[in-house]
Design an enzyme around this catalytic site. Structure first.
Site, PDB file in Angstrom:
ATOM      1  N   THR A 199      20.031 -38.823  37.063  1.00  0.00           N
ATOM      2  CA  THR A 199      21.379 -39.026  36.525  1.00  0.00           C
ATOM      3  C   THR A 199      21.645 -40.527  36.483  1.00  0.00           C
ATOM      4  O   THR A 199      21.160 -41.273  37.339  1.00  0.00           O
ATOM      5  CB  THR A 199      22.435 -38.307  37.370  1.00  0.00           C
ATOM      6  OG1 THR A 199      22.260 -38.647  38.748  1.00  0.00           O
ATOM      7  CG2 THR A 199      22.310 -36.793  37.216  1.00  0.00           C
ATOM      8  N   VAL A 246      24.293 -42.802  36.844  1.00  0.00           N
ATOM      9  CA  VAL A 246      24.997 -43.577  37.868  1.00  0.00           C
ATOM     10  C   VAL A 246      24.184 -43.622  39.157  1.00  0.00           C
ATOM     11  O   VAL A 246      24.025 -44.680  39.783  1.00  0.00           O
ATOM     12  CB  VAL A 246      26.406 -42.996  38.130  1.00  0.00           C
ATOM     13  CG1 VAL A 246      27.093 -43.762  39.265  1.00  0.00           C
ATOM     14  CG2 VAL A 246      27.254 -43.060  36.873  1.00  0.00           C
ATOM     15  N   CYS A 247      23.648 -42.470  39.544  1.00  0.00           N
ATOM     16  CA  CYS A 247      22.851 -42.401  40.777  1.00  0.00           C
ATOM     17  C   CYS A 247      21.635 -43.323  40.705  1.00  0.00           C
ATOM     18  O   CYS A 247      21.278 -43.990  41.683  1.00  0.00           O
ATOM     19  CB  CYS A 247      22.384 -40.975  41.032  1.00  0.00           C
ATOM     20  SG  CYS A 247      23.707 -39.789  41.242  1.00  0.00           S
ATOM     21  N   THR A 248      20.991 -43.355  39.555  1.00  0.00           N
ATOM     22  CA  THR A 248      19.786 -44.165  39.412  1.00  0.00           C
ATOM     23  C   THR A 248      20.094 -45.649  39.599  1.00  0.00           C
ATOM     24  O   THR A 248      19.372 -46.363  40.299  1.00  0.00           O
ATOM     25  CB  THR A 248      19.143 -43.926  38.032  1.00  0.00           C
ATOM     26  OG1 THR A 248      18.798 -42.541  37.925  1.00  0.00           O
ATOM     27  CG2 THR A 248      17.894 -44.768  37.859  1.00  0.00           C
ATOM     28  N   LEU A 301      20.915 -46.330  43.387  1.00  0.00           N
ATOM     29  CA  LEU A 301      19.733 -46.372  44.243  1.00  0.00           C
ATOM     30  C   LEU A 301      18.869 -47.592  43.940  1.00  0.00           C
ATOM     31  O   LEU A 301      18.236 -48.150  44.838  1.00  0.00           O
ATOM     32  CB  LEU A 301      18.922 -45.090  44.091  1.00  0.00           C
ATOM     33  CG  LEU A 301      19.520 -43.842  44.729  1.00  0.00           C
ATOM     34  CD1 LEU A 301      18.606 -42.641  44.547  1.00  0.00           C
ATOM     35  CD2 LEU A 301      19.801 -44.051  46.204  1.00  0.00           C
TER      36      LEU A 301
END
Length: 242
Positions: free
Chosen positions: A43, A45-47, A50
């Site tokens: 996804t 935003v998550c990428t 992180l």
């Protein structure tokens, strides 16, 4: 939230992309833990989150803090996802494991569910939760963002640095404080005479009440961050996948 500040963080076993962990408390050793959750693998935003926290990994390690992520997909999916994260961050590896929480057991246990956001199957997704846990396994900081709002990794570092600093010194960090050499405040519980001996750089602000409670000192040098945590991880060229 299921926790108050100072509560003992629960011990649990989990599967990660780096293998099983039988006890999160044992895995922490004598370090602090920053655990942050994500709605799903691959996804956008998550990428980027992180990727940024991976680049900031050495800064957190300097504070004695271990990093760990959580997502509701499986360990094999996490391993594949890390390749995208590495590409976005332009780094050779991701310096922390990602917990596999396919049944959402940990998300429920830790109060991470966001009932207002649902995936394609109609299931509630995991919100963007953060827990900072100290070496005694006590909860020091909790944050909840909805799945649609990305977190500021610089803010996560700022809060972590503040709490690590004030856990070892009778100091407090004022509003808008940053860990790049900003002055800090002496806590009111430390007598002025003792504060002057301990912190030679002290200055006392005069206020109409005459009370000498606004006392500024230089930030201890070992906590001053020389290089900014923030960075443009995508450089305008984020991969389309993830």
């Amino acid at each position: 939230m299921p926790f108050n500040l100072g509560d003992t963080f629960p011990d649990f076993a989990c599967e990660t992309d780096e293998g099983p962990i039988t006890s999160i408390h044992e895995w922490m050793e004598d370090k602090w833990l920053l655990l942050f959750s994500h709605p799903a693998d691959f996804t956008p935003v998550c990428t980027t989150e992180l990727a940024m926290i991976s680049k900031a990994g050495p800064h957190f390690a300097h504070l004695g803090v271990k990093l760990m992520a959580l997502s509701v997909d499986g360990a094999a999916s996490h391993a594949d996802w890390k390749k995208d994260i590495q590409a976005v961050a332009n780094i050779p590896s991701i310096p922390f494991p990602i917990i596999a929480d396919e049944k959402r057991d940990l998300a429920v246990l830790l109060g991470m569910m966001d009932p207002e956001e649902r995936d394609a199957q109609g299931m509630a997704v995991t919100c963007r939760a953060v827990f900072l846990v100290d070496h005694e396994k006590k909860v020091k900081f909790v944050m909840l963002y909805p799945a649609t709002t990305g977190r500021s990794i610089e803010e996560l570092y700022r809060v972590t640095a503040s709490i690590r600093l004030t856990s070892q010194h009778p100091l407090a960090t004022p509003m808008n404080w940053t860990p790049y050499g900003d002055k800090v405040m002496v806590q009111p519980t430390l007598p002025l005479d003792e504060a002057k001996k301990r912190y030679p750089s002290i200055t006392v602000k005069e206020v109409p009440s005459g009370k000498q409670y606004i006392r500024m000192v230089d930030m201890p040098e070992e906590y001053v961050l020389k290089n900014k945590v923030s960075a443009d991880v995508c450089n305008g060229k984020c991969p389309k996948k993830g």
